[in-house]
Design a protein around this motif. Structure first.
Motif, PDB file in Angstrom:
ATOM      1  N   CYS A  77      -8.810   0.237   4.319  1.00 45.42           N
ATOM      2  CA  CYS A  77      -8.259   0.479   2.992  1.00 45.42           C
ATOM      3  C   CYS A  77      -8.747   1.808   2.423  1.00 45.42           C
ATOM      4  O   CYS A  77      -7.961   2.613   1.914  1.00 45.42           O
ATOM      5  N   ASP A 108      -9.334 -11.517  -3.735  1.00 48.08           N
ATOM      6  CA  ASP A 108      -8.201 -10.610  -3.508  1.00 48.08           C
ATOM      7  C   ASP A 108      -7.065 -10.996  -4.450  1.00 48.08           C
ATOM      8  O   ASP A 108      -6.048 -11.571  -4.047  1.00 48.08           O
ATOM      9  N   PHE A 122     -11.918  -3.412   4.723  1.00 47.81           N
ATOM     10  CA  PHE A 122     -12.168  -2.507   3.594  1.00 47.81           C
ATOM     11  C   PHE A 122     -12.286  -1.055   4.039  1.00 47.81           C
ATOM     12  O   PHE A 122     -11.906  -0.145   3.294  1.00 47.81           O
ATOM     13  N   PHE A 138      -4.869  -7.738   0.917  1.00 45.97           N
ATOM     14  CA  PHE A 138      -5.365  -7.858   2.289  1.00 45.97           C
ATOM     15  C   PHE A 138      -5.004  -9.195   2.930  1.00 45.97           C
ATOM     16  O   PHE A 138      -5.564  -9.572   3.950  1.00 45.97           O
ATOM     17  N   ARG A 147     -14.707  -5.511  -1.754  1.00 47.30           N
ATOM     18  CA  ARG A 147     -15.742  -5.339  -0.727  1.00 47.30           C
ATOM     19  C   ARG A 147     -17.102  -5.804  -1.249  1.00 47.30           C
ATOM     20  O   ARG A 147     -17.815  -6.570  -0.592  1.00 47.30           O
ATOM     21  N   GLY A 151      -9.961  -2.219  -3.470  1.00 48.48           N
ATOM     22  CA  GLY A 151     -10.583  -2.543  -2.188  1.00 48.48           C
ATOM     23  C   GLY A 151     -12.095  -2.482  -2.236  1.00 48.48           C
ATOM     24  O   GLY A 151     -12.785  -3.352  -1.690  1.00 48.48           O
ATOM     25  N   GLN A 208       0.843  -1.186   0.000  1.00 47.74           N
ATOM     26  CA  GLN A 208       0.000   0.000   0.000  1.00 47.74           C
ATOM     27  C   GLN A 208       0.880   1.239   0.000  1.00 47.74           C
ATOM     28  O   GLN A 208       1.755   1.379   0.852  1.00 47.74           O
ATOM     29  N   HIS A 247      -7.345   1.717  -3.511  1.00 47.59           N
ATOM     30  CA  HIS A 247      -8.670   2.111  -3.032  1.00 47.59           C
ATOM     31  C   HIS A 247      -9.766   1.514  -3.918  1.00 47.59           C
ATOM     32  O   HIS A 247     -10.749   0.946  -3.415  1.00 47.59           O
TER      33      HIS A 247
END
Length: 210
Positions: A150, A96, A147, A101, A168, A164, A2, A161
């Motif tokens: 994130c 993912d 999430f 994550f 989600r 994520g 990240q 972003h």
């Protein structure tokens, strides 16, 4: 990994009214008033009595039962819950694609992360906690935390972003699908248990009669 970012993202939800619905309701109400005042007194009285009786019946009608909840403290409930969580978590982790994550975030890859994020969460930590979740709701809370962290740390226009938010949406759909599947299986097991109990009682009655 990240990338670093600035201040936490503050989300804002804007609501919108619906004046059209109000005007429609008002016009409908006026129409009802004109229809009610058009008829004769006797008819109006009969309609009023029928309407009053209808309201009375609605008040005395008992609410429909929503179904028996699953007891997650029982042995059967724990087994159903754990099976559901394993299926859900495996499918969520598969979404993912970049493994953003999969493991805990460190400040080596995300500077000042712990100054911004007060409750870190990741899929790896959740995997270790699967047997400890007391209900699906607690699992979903941790899923949401992943999430939310994130979207808070990363800028809205960043790839992380956006990815994520995509994961989600997919994760929530998977969760609801598996939750409904678990509830359906629980109902099936209850029916089978009820039939088995009824059969045993019938056999016992026959033996007593003999």
């Amino acid at each position: 990994a990240q990338p670093p970012a600035g201040d936490p993202l503050k989300m804002r939800l804007d609501g919108a009214g619906n004046p059209g619905a109000m005007s429609k309701k008002s016009s409908t109400g006026g129409k009802k008033q004109r229809v009610a005042s058009k008829g004769k007194g006797g008819r109006g009285g009969k309609g009023a009595r029928e309407e009053g009786g209808s309201r009375k019946r609605k008040m005395t009608t008992p609410p429909r039962p929503s179904g028996e909840p699953i007891d997650f403290t029982s042995q059967l409930g724990r087994r159903l819950l754990l099976d559901m969580l394993k299926r859900t978590h495996e499918a969520v982790m598969a979404e993912d694609t970049y493994q953003l994550f999969a493991n805990p975030v460190t400040e080596d890859i995300a500077p000042m992360y712990f100054q911004i994020i007060k409750r870190p969460m990741d899929f790896g930590t959740m995997t270790k906690q699967l047997v400890s979740y007391p209900s699906p709701a607690e699992y979903r809370n941790d899923l949401t935390q992943v999430f939310d962290n994130c979207s808070t740390y990363n800028q809205p226009d960043s790839m992380i972003h956006r990815e994520g938010e995509r994961v989600r949406k997919a994760a929530y759909k998977i969760f609801e699908k598996e939750r409904k599947k678990m509830e359906k299986e629980a109902k099936k097991l209850r029916r089978e248990a009820a039939r088995g109990s009824s059969g045993q009682q019938h056999q016992l009655q026959q033996q007593q009669q003999q």
